[in-house]
Design a protein around this motif. Sequence first.
Motif, PDB file in Angstrom:
ATOM      1  N   UNK A 222     -21.878  40.067  39.048  1.00  9.73           N
ATOM      2  CA  UNK A 222     -20.842  40.012  40.098  1.00  9.73           C
ATOM      3  C   UNK A 222     -19.975  38.320  39.797  1.00  9.73           C
ATOM      4  N   UNK A 223     -18.870  38.259  40.218  1.00 10.47           N
ATOM      5  CA  UNK A 223     -18.318  36.896  40.194  1.00 10.47           C
ATOM      6  C   UNK A 223     -18.140  36.904  38.792  1.00 10.47           C
ATOM      7  N   UNK A 224     -18.555  37.308  37.428  1.00  5.32           N
ATOM      8  CA  UNK A 224     -17.900  36.833  35.610  1.00  5.32           C
ATOM      9  C   UNK A 224     -16.437  37.149  35.659  1.00  5.32           C
ATOM     10  N   UNK A 225     -15.921  36.582  34.249  1.00  5.38           N
ATOM     11  CA  UNK A 225     -15.255  36.722  34.128  1.00  5.38           C
ATOM     12  C   UNK A 225     -15.295  37.288  33.131  1.00  5.38           C
ATOM     13  N   UNK A 226     -14.523  38.529  32.472  1.00  5.98           N
ATOM     14  CA  UNK A 226     -14.423  39.216  31.581  1.00  5.98           C
ATOM     15  C   UNK A 226     -13.384  39.570  30.096  1.00  5.98           C
ATOM     16  N   UNK A 227     -14.207  39.022  28.898  1.00  9.62           N
ATOM     17  CA  UNK A 227     -13.273  38.963  27.797  1.00  9.62           C
ATOM     18  C   UNK A 227     -13.805  40.007  26.746  1.00  9.62           C
ATOM     19  N   UNK A 228     -13.189  40.603  26.700  1.00 12.12           N
ATOM     20  CA  UNK A 228     -13.125  41.847  27.606  1.00 12.12           C
ATOM     21  C   UNK A 228     -13.731  42.200  29.037  1.00 12.12           C
TER      22      UNK A 228
END
Length: 344
Positions: A115-121
């Motif tokens: 939850x709320x994590x920014x994925x790259x990618x």
Amino acid sequence: MTTGPIGSVLVLTSRHDVTADVVLRILAERQVPVVRLDPGTDLHTGAALTATYRTGDQRGTLRTPTRELDLTEVRSVWTRRPSPYEGPPELGGQERRFAASQSLWGVGGVLASLPGAHYVNHPWNNRAAEYKPAQLAAAQRSGLSVPSTLITNDHEQAREFAAQHSGAVVYKPLWNTPYAIGGKAHQVWVREVRPHEITPAVAVCPHLFQAKVEKAFDVRLTAVGSRMFAVRIDSPDLDWRQRQSLMECSPIAVPARIARSVSAYLTTFRLVFGAFDFAVTPAGDWYFLECNPNGQWAWQPGPVTDSIGRAIADELQRASEHEPARAGKPPVTVQEDGDVPKPL
């Protein structure tokens, strides 16, 4: 055992990934907390993952031999090059296959749903963007020029396609499948084919045939969010990857129209990162060849590699997908429409 600080970056990759080390050193300089995990192997050697789901609540914990991480406090996830889920090595046969499958769908599902994590990618976006037919369709919709391409398992259609092009036609695999001859690993490179070389064996599986672009040079364009880093590649080979020791690389400007189309392409697949390959003609026309959503980039000239590493570190420092990346000096010139690309 220490507790991972709030806002940790979770890096999913193998322990021998030297490309990841470039970014990890930058994050260490910035004192950004990082947890490195290879879920395909570490969960068999002392690491443990737990996730709970209740109405209105989702929690999780990752424990390694040295720390404990609250998964609700992960600020970003970098899906680099984790090992495949193959199951515990001490198991064999169907037991190992069962364990590997449960890990893929269980561990993979937990780590892709923080939850709320920014994925790259995001790993699912990576997978969707790896299909070459989907890449070609997205490139067309994004305004990029695409060489005439045929994907077929009909050798008559393939022969007709090759005969219709006055220039050469090339074959390239749809996926980089491991291949061995006599126990020795072999790479299937892009190569020219003539109509008479195409046999009924094409029926075994789909083949990708493409009109050869009469190019002046190649370009590798690495996009990180809205930032783009391009190098011109001069190589004696049709496929510059074949003998990288013979190629020469130099930074090159990105035409504005290409930059706009690359941004649209990334949006199509919901990607933050993409490694694009182009063939550039003597007239300065850029033809899209493919985009690896998780391509290697640390082989490029030192200043370019450093700039890409810092751009990725900027993305990983973001607290959420809605927070803009840190402002920085543009790493490469973007040319106005109509300009012919020239090395910087």
